[in-house]
Design a protein around this motif. Structure first.
Motif, mmCIF file in Angstrom:
data_model
loop_
_atom_site.group_PDB
_atom_site.id
_atom_site.type_symbol
_atom_site.label_atom_id
_atom_site.label_comp_id
_atom_site.label_asym_id
_atom_site.label_seq_id
_atom_site.Cartn_x
_atom_site.Cartn_y
_atom_site.Cartn_z
ATOM 1 N N ASN A 1 0.912 -1.232 -0.076
ATOM 2 C CA ASN A 1 -0.083 0.060 0.268
ATOM 3 C C ASN A 1 0.892 1.314 -0.202
ATOM 4 O OD1 ASN A 1 -2.725 -1.289 0.565
ATOM 5 N ND2 ASN A 1 -1.464 -2.007 2.100
ATOM 6 N N PRO A 2 0.553 2.238 -0.790
ATOM 7 C CA PRO A 2 1.285 3.663 -0.626
ATOM 8 C C PRO A 2 1.353 4.176 0.762
ATOM 9 C CG PRO A 2 -0.372 3.615 -2.392
ATOM 10 C CD PRO A 2 -0.733 2.268 -1.637
ATOM 11 N N PRO A 3 2.467 4.559 1.178
ATOM 12 C CA PRO A 3 2.626 5.117 2.487
ATOM 13 C C PRO A 3 2.002 6.473 2.671
ATOM 14 C CG PRO A 3 4.750 5.170 1.394
ATOM 15 C CD PRO A 3 3.803 4.539 0.543
ATOM 16 N N LEU A 4 0.899 6.678 2.708
ATOM 17 C CA LEU A 4 0.283 8.167 2.526
ATOM 18 C C LEU A 4 0.597 8.707 4.011
ATOM 19 C CD1 LEU A 4 -1.531 10.050 0.961
ATOM 20 C CD2 LEU A 4 -3.512 8.941 2.231
ATOM 21 N N GLY A 5 0.539 8.159 4.891
ATOM 22 C CA GLY A 5 1.309 8.724 6.343
ATOM 23 C C GLY A 5 2.279 9.440 6.523
ATOM 24 N N ALA A 6 3.370 8.724 5.541
ATOM 25 C CA ALA A 6 4.671 9.348 5.590
ATOM 26 C C ALA A 6 4.812 10.701 5.177
ATOM 27 C CB ALA A 6 5.519 8.357 4.471
ATOM 28 N N LEU A 7 3.770 11.169 4.551
ATOM 29 C CA LEU A 7 3.562 12.648 4.278
ATOM 30 C C LEU A 7 3.689 13.826 5.271
ATOM 31 C CD1 LEU A 7 0.732 12.386 1.401
ATOM 32 C CD2 LEU A 7 3.276 13.025 0.918
ATOM 33 N N GLY A 8 3.260 13.075 6.385
ATOM 34 C CA GLY A 8 3.255 14.001 7.469
ATOM 35 C C GLY A 8 4.568 14.269 8.168
ATOM 36 N N TYR A 9 5.332 13.063 8.018
ATOM 37 C CA TYR A 9 6.944 13.181 8.394
ATOM 38 C C TYR A 9 7.724 14.060 7.228
ATOM 39 C CZ TYR A 9 6.722 12.307 13.161
ATOM 40 O OH TYR A 9 6.328 12.509 14.650
ATOM 41 N N VAL A 10 7.241 14.235 6.201
ATOM 42 C CA VAL A 10 8.048 15.310 5.270
ATOM 43 C C VAL A 10 7.552 16.675 5.722
ATOM 44 C CG1 VAL A 10 7.921 16.018 3.036
ATOM 45 C CG2 VAL A 10 7.692 13.824 3.352
ATOM 46 N N ARG A 11 6.514 16.787 6.287
ATOM 47 C CA ARG A 11 6.217 18.199 6.879
ATOM 48 C C ARG A 11 6.955 18.281 8.217
ATOM 49 N NH1 ARG A 11 1.655 20.860 5.990
ATOM 50 N NH2 ARG A 11 1.677 21.517 8.430
#
Length: 337
Positions: free
Chosen positions: A162-172
């Motif tokens: 599955n695409p790790p959509l939640g990882a976007l939060g740690y880019v921020r």
């Protein structure tokens, strides 16, 4: 695409504190700082709030009224998801996996489990803790039943397909750290599912940081975790071009505190908890943050973190799980020298 282009439900208001730890700095011979993501988002906080901003953003964009998520019995991700869903007027279905062997009744009823019941979550159980595909399949089956009842479910999956959509939060979060004006030689963070580690590494590199980012294993040994992070980054590249800033050698893993295994308290984790509590008055949990912080003194002792280095420890939260480990901690923590 960049992280700013994805729908986001605001669960973390403002930046989390980034502060100096003077006592531990003197004790370890480094300049040690802490990023307090243990106060991010919901009461009892934690890194999962940053991840859930994007999962819940996607859920709301799809008109969902129910979220489904799976995790360990004392999962902070599951508990934070139930809180976030309730705060947004949604229902939650949580699945608790038996990942940790030979736990007592306290583990199955207190801490995050108690909070789930208070939040009104529907609780499912899954007997196999290392079967990500099976756990996700069980969630999707429940989602189909809900859909047949007229509900609009949204599944937050666990497996690597599955695409790790939640990882976007740690880019921020990575960009937030760089924007603070503080420059670091080393950043240490827990490495479990991989979304926090991969997202943070991506955000730091995309914002221009050259800090060495060390993921401390909490669930799998070094070789397995390194392969997992590389796979998460590969999947993540399908969501954001920010991953172009990450080089192959940027994936660094340490597993010196993993023993005796996921969700089990070992000597290294106990000593890390005692060190942080006794010298700075900050609590760590035995599952994630004790095992991740343990990398700092260990790498200092081994000379892999140089004297005087500027080091950032990312405190990812998880303190509710402390209460599920009462029997492990009843004798107290090691006495500091």
């Amino acid at each position: 695409m960049h992280s700013e282009t994805y729908p986001r439900a605001t669960l973390v208001s403002g930046e989390t504190p980034l502060t100096h730890l003077p006592s531990l700095s003197e004790n370890l011979g480094i300049n040690l700082f802490i990023k307090r993501d243990d106060v991010a988002g919901s009461p009892l906080g934690g890194n999962k709030a940053r991840q859930l901003e994007f999962y819940l953003g996607a859920a709301r964009a799809q008109g969902a009224d129910t979220i489904l998520i799976t995790g360990a019995v004392q999962s902070n991700f599951v508990r934070t998801a139930a809180y976030a869903a309730a705060s947004l007027g949604m229902k939650s279905v949580v699945q608790l996996e038996e990942r940790v062997p030979e736990r007592d009744g306290t583990y199955h009823t207190s801490g995050n489990v108690l909070l789930l019941r208070m939040l009104g979550a529907e609780i499912m159980h899954y007997p196999e803790g290392e079967d990500e595909a099976g756990a996700d399949a069980a969630l999707r089956a429940r989602a189909e039943t809900l859909r047949s009842e007229g509900r609009v479910p949204y599944v937050i999956p666990l497996g690597l397909e599955n695409p790790p959509l939640g990882a976007l939060g740690y880019v921020r979060a990575g960009r937030e750290i760089v924007a603070s004006g503080q420059a670091f030689d080393v950043v240490v963070v827990a490495s479990g599912s991989g979304a926090t580690h991969a997202g943070l590494l991506t955000g730091l590199r995309a914002a221009g940081s050259t800090a060495r980012v060390i993921g401390s294993c909490v669930r799998r040994p070094k070789a397995q975790q390194e392969a997992r992070i590389r796979r998460v980054l590969e999947l993540f590249s399908e969501l954001t071009e920010d991953t172009r800033a990450v080089a192959a050698e940027d994936v660094q893993i340490w597993d010196g505190a993993l023993a005796p295994g996921y969700g089990q308290v070992g000597e290294a984790a106990s000593e890390a908890m005692a060190m942080m509590a006794g010298r700075e008055g900050i609590l760590l949990d035995p599952v994630y943050t004790a095992k991740s912080f343990a990398a700092v003194p260990a790498l200092c002792s081994a000379g892999e973190i140089a004297k005087g280095a500027r080091v950032l420890f990312v405190h990812t939260g998880g303190l509710a799980a402390l209460f599920g480990y009462q029997s492990d901690l009843e004798g107290g923590l090691p006495v500091l020298g």
